[in-house]
Enzyme design. Structure first.
Site, PDB file in Angstrom:
ATOM      1  N   HIS A 261       0.749  -1.156  -0.176  1.00  0.00           N
ATOM      2  CA  HIS A 261      -0.103  -0.082   0.049  1.00  0.00           C
ATOM      3  C   HIS A 261       0.888   1.381   0.090  1.00  0.00           C
ATOM      4  O   HIS A 261       2.100   1.234   0.277  1.00  0.00           O
ATOM      5  CB  HIS A 261      -0.851  -0.044   1.186  1.00  0.00           C
ATOM      6  CG  HIS A 261      -1.983  -1.297   1.021  1.00  0.00           C
ATOM      7  ND1 HIS A 261      -2.995  -1.237   1.963  1.00  0.00           N
ATOM      8  CD2 HIS A 261      -2.115  -1.982   0.351  1.00  0.00           C
ATOM      9  CE1 HIS A 261      -4.027  -2.267   1.475  1.00  0.00           C
ATOM     10  NE2 HIS A 261      -3.492  -2.747   0.583  1.00  0.00           N
ATOM     11  N   GLU A 263       0.752   4.012   2.093  1.00  0.00           N
ATOM     12  CA  GLU A 263       1.466   4.520   3.149  1.00  0.00           C
ATOM     13  C   GLU A 263       2.447   3.352   3.818  1.00  0.00           C
ATOM     14  O   GLU A 263       3.755   3.860   4.124  1.00  0.00           O
ATOM     15  CB  GLU A 263       0.200   4.202   4.262  1.00  0.00           C
ATOM     16  CG  GLU A 263      -1.032   5.088   3.937  1.00  0.00           C
ATOM     17  CD  GLU A 263      -2.056   4.363   3.113  1.00  0.00           C
ATOM     18  OE1 GLU A 263      -3.201   4.697   3.538  1.00  0.00           O
ATOM     19  OE2 GLU A 263      -1.485   3.619   2.360  1.00  0.00           O
ATOM     20  N   CYS A 289      -5.818   1.513   5.614  1.00  0.00           N
ATOM     21  CA  CYS A 289      -6.556   0.190   6.084  1.00  0.00           C
ATOM     22  C   CYS A 289      -5.624  -0.128   7.366  1.00  0.00           C
ATOM     23  O   CYS A 289      -4.829   0.765   8.115  1.00  0.00           O
ATOM     24  CB  CYS A 289      -5.698  -1.102   5.180  1.00  0.00           C
ATOM     25  SG  CYS A 289      -4.067  -1.321   4.863  1.00  0.00           S
ATOM     26  N   CYS A 292      -1.662  -0.717   7.548  1.00  0.00           N
ATOM     27  CA  CYS A 292      -0.979   0.576   7.390  1.00  0.00           C
ATOM     28  C   CYS A 292      -1.268   1.514   8.583  1.00  0.00           C
ATOM     29  O   CYS A 292      -0.248   1.937   9.151  1.00  0.00           O
ATOM     30  CB  CYS A 292      -1.468   1.243   6.069  1.00  0.00           C
ATOM     31  SG  CYS A 292      -0.894   0.352   4.669  1.00  0.00           S
TER      32      CYS A 292
END
Length: 332
Positions: A261, A263, A289, A292
């Protein structure tokens, strides 16, 4: 800044344009777009033909078509001068840019006619009566697609007179620009960093969704990340992630997704390069999410600013709040 010019024939718009170009403004003329179209039709560049072709373009594509075509050619980081604005709809289209201002140049009729005679342009009226008749066709019209100089002049933000010397005209214009520049608003920090994050997202090769995150400390970007497959693996859009390439429903099969992801990548890139992100802020185009979120908390990031809320984001956002991480949604 975008300075639009409105004025009647030979009022001095060209001189204002030349002055603005001399100080670094990039020039566009709505009339040039009409001239391009007129030439493509193998018509002479007479004033009647230019008026007719301009009206036909507005009828076919809408009253603001000339301004919209010019806006498509503009970069957001440059100053522009736009000449030959003749319709209120063109002004409305240009005003979608917050840095647009309309300047009206005026001069006495007899002086304007003398200027037209001296320039000797093809198709110009040869008598004062013809000059008035031609200009009268441009002043008012019931049809919104036609030229409406009077209504457009009424929308001007400032009017400058050009009955004197060129220096006087330039001095008036210079004073107006100085006042205008003092009031220009810059993007605030949230808008600045989120716009950069949206540009970073374009680097993503994920075929499901493009997401980006940037980490900021002391108003400096210290790390960026976008979603995609891990370093050294085939890109997502090259078949590197089976889950994404199956094009399944959003939120399903996440445990099989190979993509890191945004992040996650921003945090791990900081670690990879030995950059301290403790007490930093993270800007992300989607709220994080759960995975993260745990990385954000443990890395010492103290603030998360997001643009769009992730569909499965309730638990992560509650966790951020419990951990004392500031959470804000940025709405442009």
């Amino acid at each position: 800044m975008i300075i639009g010019l409105i004025g009647r024939n030979c009022a001095g718009k060209g001189e204002v344009s030349n002055f603005l170009k001399s100080i670094g403004y990039h020039y566009f003329s709505l009339s040039d777009i009409v001239r391009e179209e007129t030439k493509s039709r193998d018509l002479s560049l007479s004033r009647d033909n230019l008026i007719q072709v301009g009206n036909e373009l507005r009828q076919q594509f809408g009253p603001p078509v000339l301004a919209e075509r010019v806006l498509q050619r503009m970069d957001p980081d440059k100053n522009y001068v736009v000449d030959s604005i003749r319709n209120p709809y063109e002004v409305a289209a240009l005003r979608k840019r917050s840095n647009f201002r309309l300047l009206c140049v005026v001069a006495e009729e007899s002086l304007r006619f003398k200027r037209m005679q001296s320039r000797g342009r093809e198709g110009d009226p040869q008598s004062l009566e013809e000059f008035r008749r031609t200009e009268g066709q441009e002043l008012t019209a019931d049809d919104p697609t036609r030229q409406q100089l009077e209504a457009t002049e009424a929308l001007a933000d400032v009017t400058v007179e050009n009955n004197g010397t060129l220096k006087e005209l330039e001095d008036q214009t210079r004073r107006y620009l100085q006042r205008l520049a003092a009031g220009i608003k810059r993007p605030d920090w949230d808008e600045y960093f989120m716009n950069i994050a949206q540009m970073v997202a374009l680097r993503s090769n994920c075929i499901k969704r493009k997401v980006a995150a940037i980490i900021v400390k002391d108003k400096r970007i210290i790390s960026t990340g976008y979603n995609g497959t891990p370093r050294g693996l085939p890109n997502c859009n090259e078949g590197g992630c089976p889950r994404c390439n199956s094009l399944g429903a959003s939120g399903e099969g996440l445990e099989d997704c190979y993509c890191s992801h945004a992040e996650e990548n921003a945090i791990t890139q900081a670690a990879y390069h030995g950059v301290n992100i403790k007490d930093a802020s993270l800007y992300t185009t989607f709220s994080p999410c759960l995975l993260c979120t745990k990385m954000i908390v443990n890395s010492g990031i103290v603030e998360v600013v997001f643009s769009t809320e992730y569909a499965l984001g309730d638990v992560p956002m509650n966790l951020l709040q419990q951990a004392g991480v500031k959470l804000r949604q940025h709405t442009p």
